[in-house]
Structure formats: structure tokens, C-alpha cells
Design a protein around this motif. Structure first.
Motif, PDB file in Angstrom:
ATOM      1  N   HIS A  13       0.835  -1.192   0.000  1.00 48.92           N
ATOM      2  CA  HIS A  13       0.000   0.000   0.000  1.00 48.92           C
ATOM      3  C   HIS A  13       0.875   1.249   0.000  1.00 48.92           C
ATOM      4  N   ASN A  14       0.473   2.235  -0.797  1.00 52.21           N
ATOM      5  CA  ASN A  14       1.273   3.440  -0.972  1.00 52.21           C
ATOM      6  C   ASN A  14       1.636   4.112   0.349  1.00 52.21           C
ATOM      7  N   SER A  15       0.721   4.072   1.339  1.00 54.10           N
ATOM      8  CA  SER A  15       0.981   4.786   2.587  1.00 54.10           C
ATOM      9  C   SER A  15       2.131   4.179   3.388  1.00 54.10           C
TER      10      SER A  15
ATOM     11  N   LEU B 135      -0.667   5.027  -9.439  1.00 50.41           N
ATOM     12  CA  LEU B 135      -1.736   4.728  -8.485  1.00 50.41           C
ATOM     13  C   LEU B 135      -3.085   5.153  -9.051  1.00 50.41           C
TER      14      LEU B 135
ATOM     15  N   GLU C 110      -1.995   0.364  -4.647  1.00 50.48           N
ATOM     16  CA  GLU C 110      -0.735  -0.272  -4.265  1.00 50.48           C
ATOM     17  C   GLU C 110       0.384   0.071  -5.243  1.00 50.48           C
ATOM     18  N   ARG C 111       1.612  -0.003  -4.724  1.00 49.06           N
ATOM     19  CA  ARG C 111       2.770   0.157  -5.609  1.00 49.06           C
ATOM     20  C   ARG C 111       3.461  -1.192  -5.727  1.00 49.06           C
TER      21      ARG C 111
ATOM     22  N   VAL D  64       4.908   2.703   1.761  1.00 50.88           N
ATOM     23  CA  VAL D  64       6.102   2.582   0.919  1.00 50.88           C
ATOM     24  C   VAL D  64       7.198   3.596   1.275  1.00 50.88           C
TER      25      VAL D  64
ATOM     26  N   GLU E  99       5.110   9.955   2.880  1.00 53.66           N
ATOM     27  CA  GLU E  99       5.187   9.220   1.613  1.00 53.66           C
ATOM     28  C   GLU E  99       6.337   9.696   0.741  1.00 53.66           C
TER      29      GLU E  99
ATOM     30  N   LEU F  82       4.531   6.908  -8.343  1.00 57.00           N
ATOM     31  CA  LEU F  82       3.264   7.361  -7.742  1.00 57.00           C
ATOM     32  C   LEU F  82       2.179   7.565  -8.792  1.00 57.00           C
TER      33      LEU F  82
END
Length: 507
Positions: free
Chosen positions: A214-216, A248, A254-255, A218, A407, A245
Motif C-alpha cells: 500500500h502506498n501509505s 496509483l 498499491e505500488r 512505501v 510518503e 506514484l
């Protein structure tokens, strides 16, 4: 033609399903649209076999859900027209439901996060998400499912292969629910199966390991100036890259973390990567759980601060009924509050976004006015962000700003993002904030773990107000802001009582 749910009156609930959302829509755009209809408590993504995205949205009240249905039904976005229906009340705030047959797909709590282990407080389950080439899915499942059965038995894991997701895509996600060791063992076995299949079919020379995160989370995996990733690369002899980014979307928060190296090296890297992600996730969960207890009245899961979606937190939904009944200040209408938040000068571009898009979306999502003050000089290391709005808007706006700085790696990964916030209080209440001999301010600092400074000998401004400085990570800062405003409200109420004989000023 899809038929909408029958008689809406019977089904009136706080939860609605929105279908036919453009698959590449940015999360902030949807957040902004949903926030215009009321307070969103939760947005849950649903896996479907369709190309468009589907989300389940829970509003704070049935009335707001009704407004959303009226306002957003048929809403046009990029040639997609939203289709909306109620989800009956019994499904609202229930534990993870058993899979329910629905047209166009099935609700799923897997996409992007949600562990099912809320009944076991001792260890939060954090699944491993992998992306594998579609051509190897058959080999991973095996004849009559024997390979995957053997794998789950050996590793004591539950493995979900999302075959129907993203029809026609070259890669499919796999979610592995297990202990950290079980996840690593299952990952190693899947890499081994793919390697053997590739050799037999001569279909690929090298198969990288691809982990979804999840991006938060990474930013903390990468670390300041990429230090954490570099260390993992050096320690394991791998090459690691992370998808940008820009990739997304609403359909995919997700990354992709791509690890290249020998199978042994990739397996070692998986252990280290997951360790970092798990740590970041657990820190967020603990921080949010504490916050739910400290500040009554906040619909934490609505705030979308961690894009992780706070729906995964077991404690929050239970607190909501009580919270809704007790607003956090004694006046019925939320007052407009002004908070000045100081961010690193080099972070201004990230907060504003391309052509001002990010700051506009942020203001819409939070329901606040957000302005960045001009630099005080060419050498200024910080810039002031002026946020105006009621308490919940403050929480949302500040939360997203802290989250963005985390982030984008503006802070060391080992520490929480700490910022300085200034709020103004009436000069006649400043003494009460300090307390006798500094007692109140010390208690505030102990309770919130934020640094609270009321500079002495301040000349009140034209509104007879003075500045209180608050320095701390997001939750500490929020708690301190709320507590200080509570003290001010008490002083104001006493001031307005005709019998207020005692002076409110302390030393």
C-alpha cells in the motif's frame, strides 16, 4: 441492463455501493466527490470481474447516504456513469461477511490490505501480496489444485489467487495470509514453481519477485534518500525498483516493488521488505487506536489519512455510536478554526501538486480552506500552511499533509513526521493554558507527547489573541490542539457567566 435495488425506503442504510467508476480515477478525486455529500466513515474496494472499479461507501448517517445516492447517481466521469445502490443495513459494521453472491462480482476485503484477524489482538496479521505472470498461475495451482493445497499445508497459510481480477492482464495478484515465516516460505515455494515452469517452457529467462504494498507504507520502506532500500539491496545482493506514484489509481492504491536477483537473494529481500512494511503498518494501527480513545467524536475511519483505509482497525467502528452523540466542543455548530502548520520549504511543490491539483483536491476532501503563505525570505527553511475549517476538516487536512510528507520521504524513516503548528488563543485564556507554575502545560505535554509552548511576554494581536506553539507527530499534535481548544472554551464559558468572580488568569 442492471436493475437497481427494489424499494429504497426499506433498504435505507448508511452504506451504499458505487459501480462503474473509471478504473484509473485518482483516489483524491473520489474522496472529494464523496465528501461533498457528508461524512464518509469508510471506503472499501470490491474486487469484481468488471473493467470499471466498484467501492462500498459507509456514511455517518442514513440521511447522508440518501444525499449521496441522489447527488451521485448517474454522475458522469470520463464517459463512465456512476451506478449506485444501497447495501442493506445488516451488512453495515458487521464482521467480515462470508462471500455473498452478487451481480458483477463478489465483495472482498483483500484488495490492498484488510487482515481478518481482528479477534486476535496479540499479533496483527499482515498479508503478503505478490504479482505473478498470468502464464504461471496454472502451474502454481497445479493439477486439480494439488500444488497449491500442498503449499498451503506446508506453510500453514491461506493463499488467494485472484484469477478473475483484471481480465486479460499479464499479471495476477496473489494474497498470502500467514505468519511472517509462513508468508516467506510460501513466497519461496511460489518463486521455485515459477522458475521450474519457466525452465521447462523456456518462456522467461529471469522471473523477478514482485511485491505489492500500500502506498501509505512505501515511504518508510524506501527511507530517507532511499537508505533503507539501498541497505536491503546491499545485504541481499538484489536490485529493487518501485513503481511510480503516477501509476496509483482508484482501482489500485498499491505500488509494485520489483526485486531482481537469484531466487535465494529474492527470498532474503522479501523477508527484509516485509519486515519494514509490517513495522510501518503496525505503527499506524497503534497510533490510530490510541487516537480513537483520546479524542471522542472523531470518525477516524472516514478520514482516509493513511490510504490504508482505517476500516481495518477493530476498535474504531465500536466507538462510533458513542462518538457521534458527543461532539468535541460544547457548541452545537462547529466553529471555524485556523491552524498554521509549518512544512519544509522543499515540500511545498509536493503539497501543491501539478498545476495546484493536489492542494485543490485536499481542500475539497477535507472541507477546509488551505493556503500557503509566501516565504519569509529567500533562505527560509519552512513555509506556513494556513488551514481554516472546523475540527474534523482540520484533522483531515493536517493528516493528509503529514501523510504526504511521510510518503515523499521528507523525513527520516525511523521517526514519525514531526511538524510545528501554531494556534491562536485569547490572551485572557493563555494563563489557563499554562496553568499555575506551568502545571497545565506540563500535563498537556505528558498526555499528548507533543511539545507545547506558550511564548511569554507576547504582545496580543489586534484580536487580543496570542500564539501557542505545538510541536509533535500527527496524533500528538491533534490531541494537543483539541485539549487546548477545550480549555479555551471552558474559560470563555466562565467569562460569560455573570457570577464569574474569580479571574481566569493563572501563572
Amino acid at each position: 441492463m442492471e436493475v437497481e435495488d427494489p424499494p429504497l425506503k426499506k433498504l435505507r442504510s448508511r452504506k451504499i455501493q458505487i459501480r462503474n467508476i473509471p478504473p484509473h480515477l485518482q483516489w483524491e478525486v473520489l474522496d472529494g466527490l464523496l465528501a461533498q455529500c457528508g461524512t464518509v466513515e469508510n471506503v472499501e474496494q470490491v474486487n469484481t470481474d468488471t473493467e470499471a472499479a466498484v467501492v462500498n461507501v459507509t456514511y455517518a448517517t442514513k440521511e447522508e447516504a440518501k444525499v449521496a445516492i441522489e447527488k451521485l447517481s448517474g454522475h458522469q466521469l470520463e464517459n463512465y456513469s456512476f451506478k449506485i445502490s444501497y447495501i442493506p443495513d445488516e451488512e453495515v459494521s458487521s464482521p467480515p461477511p462470508p462471500p455473498r453472491s452478487r451481480r458483477g462480482g463478489h465483495p472482498s476485503r483483500e484488495r490492498g490490505s484488510s487482515p481478518g484477524g481482528s479477534s486476535q489482538p496479540k499479533q496483527l496479521e499482515f498479508p503478503l501480496r505478490m504479482l505473478v505472470p498470468t502464464q504461471f498461475v496454472g502451474a502454481i495451482i497445479g493439477k486439480e489444485g494439488m500444488t497449491i493445497k500442498n503449499l498451503t499445508k506446508q506453510t500453514q497459510s491461506k493463499v488467494d489467487i485472484h484469477r478473475k481480477e483484471n481480465a486479460g492482464a499479464a499479471e495476477k495478484p496473489i494474497t498470502i495470509h500467514a505468519s511472517p515465516e509462513g508468508c516467506s516460505e510460501a513466497c519461496r515455494m511460489i518463486l521455485d514453481i515459477m522458475q521450474k515452469e519457466a525452465e521447462e517452457t523456456k518462456s522467461a529467462e529471469e522471473i523477478p519477485l514482485k511485491i505489492l504494498a500500500h502506498n501509505s507504507l512505501v515511504g518508510r520502506l524506501i527511507g530517507k534518500e532511499g537508505r533503507n532500500l539501498k541497505k536491503i539491496e546491499q545485504d541481499t545482493g538484489t536490485k529493487i525498483t518501485i513503481s511510480p506514484l503516477q501509476d496509483l489509481t482508484i482501482y489500485n492504491p498499491e505500488r509494485t516493488i520489483t526485486v531482481k536477483g537469484s531466487m535465494e537473494a529474492c527470498s532474503k529481500a522479501e523477508v527484509e521488505i516485509m519486515k519494514k512494511l509490517r513495522e510501518a503498518y503496525e505503527n499506524d494501527v497503534v497510533a490510530v487506536s490510541q487516537q480513537a480513545n483520546l479524542i471522542p467524536g472523531l470518525n477516524l475511519s472516514s478520514l482516509g489519512i493513511f490510504s490504508t483505509g482505517l476500516s481495518m482497525l477493530p476498535s474504531t467502528p465500536r466507538a462510533r455510536g458513542a462518538a457521534a452523540a458527543s461532539p468535541y466542543h460544547p457548541f452545537p455548530l462547529p466553529e471555524q478554526e485556523v491552524v498554521n502548520l509549518f512544512i519544509p520549504t522543499q515540500a511545498v511543490g509536493a503539497i501543491i501538486g501539478k498545476k495546484g491539483q493536489h492542494i485543490k483536491q485536499l481542500a475539497r476532501f477535507a472541507g477546509a480552506s488551505i493556503k500557503i503563505a509566501p516565504a519569509e525570505g529567500p533562505e527560509a527553511s519552512e513555509r506556513m500552511v494556513i488551514i481554516t475549517g472546523p475540527p474534523e476538516a482540520q484533522f483531515k487536512a493536517q493528516g493528509r499533509i503529514f501523510g504526504k510528507l511521510k510518503e515523499e520521504n521528507f523525513f527520516n524513516p525511523k521517526e514519525e513526521v514531526k511538524l510545528e503548528a501554531h494556534i491562536k488563543v485569547p490572551s485572557f485564556a493563555a494563563g489557563r493554558v499554562i496553568g499555575k507554575g506551568g502545571k497545565t502545560v506540563n500535563e498537556l505535554q505528558n498526555l499528548t507527547s507533543a511539545e507545547v509552548i506558550v511564548p511569554r511576554d507576547q504582545t496580543p494581536d489586534e484580536n487580543e489573541e496570542v500564539i501557542v506553539k505545538i510541536i509533535g507527530h500527527f496524533f500528538a499534535s491533534q490531541t494537543a490542539q483539541r485539549k487546548i481548544r477545550e480549555i479555551v472554551q471552558q474559560v470563555k464559558q466562565q467569562e460569560h457567566k455573570p457570577s464569574a468572580g474569580a479571574s481566569p488568569r493563572g501563572k
